[in-house]
Design a protein around this motif. Sequence first.
Motif, PDB file in Angstrom:
ATOM      1  N   GLN A  17      38.230   6.927   0.632  1.00  0.00           N
ATOM      2  CA  GLN A  17      36.778   6.684   0.596  1.00  0.00           C
ATOM      3  C   GLN A  17      36.395   5.444  -0.192  1.00  0.00           C
ATOM      4  O   GLN A  17      35.254   4.989  -0.106  1.00  0.00           O
ATOM      5  CB  GLN A  17      36.053   7.898  -0.011  1.00  0.00           C
ATOM      6  CG  GLN A  17      36.413   9.235   0.589  1.00  0.00           C
ATOM      7  CD  GLN A  17      36.270   9.275   2.106  1.00  0.00           C
ATOM      8  OE1 GLN A  17      35.496   8.513   2.690  1.00  0.00           O
ATOM      9  NE2 GLN A  17      37.019  10.142   2.758  1.00  0.00           N
ATOM     10  N   GLU A 147      26.258  13.967  -2.247  1.00  0.00           N
ATOM     11  CA  GLU A 147      25.514  14.342  -1.036  1.00  0.00           C
ATOM     12  C   GLU A 147      26.267  13.984   0.246  1.00  0.00           C
ATOM     13  O   GLU A 147      25.996  14.528   1.308  1.00  0.00           O
ATOM     14  CB  GLU A 147      24.148  13.647  -1.019  1.00  0.00           C
ATOM     15  CG  GLU A 147      23.152  14.181  -2.022  1.00  0.00           C
ATOM     16  CD  GLU A 147      23.353  13.654  -3.441  1.00  0.00           C
ATOM     17  OE1 GLU A 147      24.332  12.901  -3.683  1.00  0.00           O
ATOM     18  OE2 GLU A 147      22.541  14.006  -4.313  1.00  0.00           O
ATOM     19  N   GLU A 148      27.208  13.054   0.151  1.00  0.00           N
ATOM     20  CA  GLU A 148      27.961  12.643   1.349  1.00  0.00           C
ATOM     21  C   GLU A 148      29.322  13.305   1.447  1.00  0.00           C
ATOM     22  O   GLU A 148      30.034  13.129   2.437  1.00  0.00           O
ATOM     23  CB  GLU A 148      28.135  11.116   1.364  1.00  0.00           C
ATOM     24  CG  GLU A 148      26.815  10.370   1.365  1.00  0.00           C
ATOM     25  CD  GLU A 148      26.891   8.999   1.991  1.00  0.00           C
ATOM     26  OE1 GLU A 148      27.325   8.901   3.150  1.00  0.00           O
ATOM     27  OE2 GLU A 148      26.508   8.025   1.320  1.00  0.00           O
ATOM     28  N   HIS A 149      29.717  14.062   0.419  1.00  0.00           N
ATOM     29  CA  HIS A 149      31.080  14.605   0.393  1.00  0.00           C
ATOM     30  C   HIS A 149      31.360  15.561   1.547  1.00  0.00           C
ATOM     31  O   HIS A 149      32.444  15.557   2.113  1.00  0.00           O
ATOM     32  CB  HIS A 149      31.342  15.330  -0.938  1.00  0.00           C
ATOM     33  CG  HIS A 149      31.402  14.397  -2.108  1.00  0.00           C
ATOM     34  ND1 HIS A 149      31.806  14.803  -3.360  1.00  0.00           N
ATOM     35  CD2 HIS A 149      31.120  13.080  -2.226  1.00  0.00           C
ATOM     36  CE1 HIS A 149      31.763  13.770  -4.195  1.00  0.00           C
ATOM     37  NE2 HIS A 149      31.337  12.715  -3.537  1.00  0.00           N
ATOM     38  N   ARG A 150      30.364  16.371   1.881  1.00  0.00           N
ATOM     39  CA  ARG A 150      30.564  17.384   2.924  1.00  0.00           C
ATOM     40  C   ARG A 150      30.979  16.733   4.243  1.00  0.00           C
ATOM     41  O   ARG A 150      31.946  17.136   4.885  1.00  0.00           O
ATOM     42  CB  ARG A 150      29.270  18.200   3.098  1.00  0.00           C
ATOM     43  CG  ARG A 150      29.358  19.300   4.142  1.00  0.00           C
ATOM     44  CD  ARG A 150      30.286  20.393   3.642  1.00  0.00           C
ATOM     45  NE  ARG A 150      30.658  21.315   4.714  1.00  0.00           N
ATOM     46  CZ  ARG A 150      30.150  22.536   4.857  1.00  0.00           C
ATOM     47  NH1 ARG A 150      29.254  22.982   4.010  1.00  0.00           N
ATOM     48  NH2 ARG A 150      30.566  23.309   5.837  1.00  0.00           N
ATOM     49  N   GLU A 151      30.234  15.694   4.607  1.00  0.00           N
ATOM     50  CA  GLU A 151      30.524  14.994   5.852  1.00  0.00           C
ATOM     51  C   GLU A 151      31.904  14.320   5.803  1.00  0.00           C
ATOM     52  O   GLU A 151      32.539  14.084   6.833  1.00  0.00           O
ATOM     53  CB  GLU A 151      29.433  13.943   6.085  1.00  0.00           C
ATOM     54  CG  GLU A 151      29.424  13.379   7.478  1.00  0.00           C
ATOM     55  CD  GLU A 151      28.383  12.265   7.627  1.00  0.00           C
ATOM     56  OE1 GLU A 151      27.268  12.405   7.106  1.00  0.00           O
ATOM     57  OE2 GLU A 151      28.724  11.262   8.264  1.00  0.00           O
ATOM     58  N   LEU A 152      32.358  14.037   4.583  1.00  0.00           N
ATOM     59  CA  LEU A 152      33.630  13.342   4.414  1.00  0.00           C
ATOM     60  C   LEU A 152      34.782  14.312   4.156  1.00  0.00           C
ATOM     61  O   LEU A 152      35.888  13.895   3.810  1.00  0.00           O
ATOM     62  CB  LEU A 152      33.515  12.322   3.276  1.00  0.00           C
ATOM     63  CG  LEU A 152      32.444  11.230   3.492  1.00  0.00           C
ATOM     64  CD1 LEU A 152      32.158  10.486   2.197  1.00  0.00           C
ATOM     65  CD2 LEU A 152      32.872  10.257   4.586  1.00  0.00           C
ATOM     66  N   LYS A 155      34.163  20.454   0.741  1.00  0.00           N
ATOM     67  CA  LYS A 155      33.168  21.524   0.814  1.00  0.00           C
ATOM     68  C   LYS A 155      33.068  22.234  -0.532  1.00  0.00           C
ATOM     69  O   LYS A 155      34.055  22.779  -1.028  1.00  0.00           O
ATOM     70  CB  LYS A 155      33.571  22.515   1.907  1.00  0.00           C
ATOM     71  CG  LYS A 155      32.536  23.574   2.189  1.00  0.00           C
ATOM     72  CD  LYS A 155      33.036  24.516   3.270  1.00  0.00           C
ATOM     73  CE  LYS A 155      32.160  25.750   3.345  1.00  0.00           C
ATOM     74  NZ  LYS A 155      32.820  26.821   4.110  1.00  0.00           N
ATOM     75  N   ASN A 206      18.398  12.769  -0.627  1.00  0.00           N
ATOM     76  CA  ASN A 206      19.305  13.114   0.465  1.00  0.00           C
ATOM     77  C   ASN A 206      19.985  11.879   1.032  1.00  0.00           C
ATOM     78  O   ASN A 206      19.613  10.760   0.713  1.00  0.00           O
ATOM     79  CB  ASN A 206      18.513  13.793   1.588  1.00  0.00           C
ATOM     80  CG  ASN A 206      17.715  14.969   1.074  1.00  0.00           C
ATOM     81  OD1 ASN A 206      18.245  15.818   0.366  1.00  0.00           O
ATOM     82  ND2 ASN A 206      16.440  14.989   1.393  1.00  0.00           N
ATOM     83  N   ARG A 218      23.687   5.094  13.819  1.00  0.00           N
ATOM     84  CA  ARG A 218      23.432   5.221  12.400  1.00  0.00           C
ATOM     85  C   ARG A 218      23.567   3.841  11.767  1.00  0.00           C
ATOM     86  O   ARG A 218      24.538   3.134  11.998  1.00  0.00           O
ATOM     87  CB  ARG A 218      24.447   6.178  11.760  1.00  0.00           C
ATOM     88  CG  ARG A 218      24.215   6.342  10.282  1.00  0.00           C
ATOM     89  CD  ARG A 218      25.410   7.028   9.639  1.00  0.00           C
ATOM     90  NE  ARG A 218      25.123   8.439   9.440  1.00  0.00           N
ATOM     91  CZ  ARG A 218      25.645   9.149   8.443  1.00  0.00           C
ATOM     92  NH1 ARG A 218      26.501   8.624   7.600  1.00  0.00           N
ATOM     93  NH2 ARG A 218      25.338  10.422   8.308  1.00  0.00           N
TER      94      ARG A 218
END
Length: 260
Positions: A17, A147-152, A155, A206, A218
């Motif tokens: 990342q 806030e971006e960890h989930r998408e990356l 969990k 967010n 995006r």
Amino acid sequence: MQTEEIVLRLEPWRVKQRRPAWKPLIEDGEGAATASKFCGTPWTGPDAPWPDCGHCRQPLQPFLQLDLGDLPAELGQPFGIGLLQLFYCTRDECEGYGGWEPFADDLSRVRVVHPSGPMPAASPQRVSFPTKRIVGWDRFLDLPKPEEHRELGLKYTYDHKAGTVRLECEELGLVFDSIRDAYLAENVANARLGDKLGGWPAWVQNVEYPSCPRCERRMVFVFQVDSEHNVPFMFGDAGCGHITQCPEHKEVVAFAWACH
Ligand SMILES: [Zn+2]
Ligand SMILES: [Zn+2]
């Protein structure tokens, strides 16, 4: 398990990342009309006149001009060429009348212009903020906000009653259970505050990448303008602003900010 050990075990994820980012190095003074700078006098021309506020109709205050063709070579010119310009209305009477939403063109205006020919002699010159020329870049490695960890692929499941958190990283086959660290996500990876080029946005609330109005893609993060850093202005209550660009349509740029 201690946070330090979890961070260590997640290092392969962190490596993936990590993105280079650059903190602007500045000097006082105006420089050329087309120079990269905070505030001061931006390049304007017949096809790119000085923009007015959509609310008070007065000339906007320049916040940033970035020569896209003269950024750190390592970036590889992903943002195209031309001058990326950000203007904003700093008049008291306009406070609260927008400016935070992308594409609203109310209190803010962001655009890419391509200088040609001489600058018109009479610019509105509503320049009240001191000019800071960008004379260089200080490279560092940035990481994404929680806030971006989930998408990356990370969990977090919080058990607020027990005061613990469970962290799963499917990609690395890791599960950390019953961790007592309210700031685990921040400790795993966080985006740097302050003005910067590239890296990861330090979202205040967010994840807010806009979609390109033309192709729905995006938009990608270009530059972070933080409150009271190089621009002596506060977005709401210590908010943070972000310039984004469509990866396909380089002339489609947006500015938005958020605060707590
Ligand atoms: Zn205004
Ligand atoms: Zn597009």
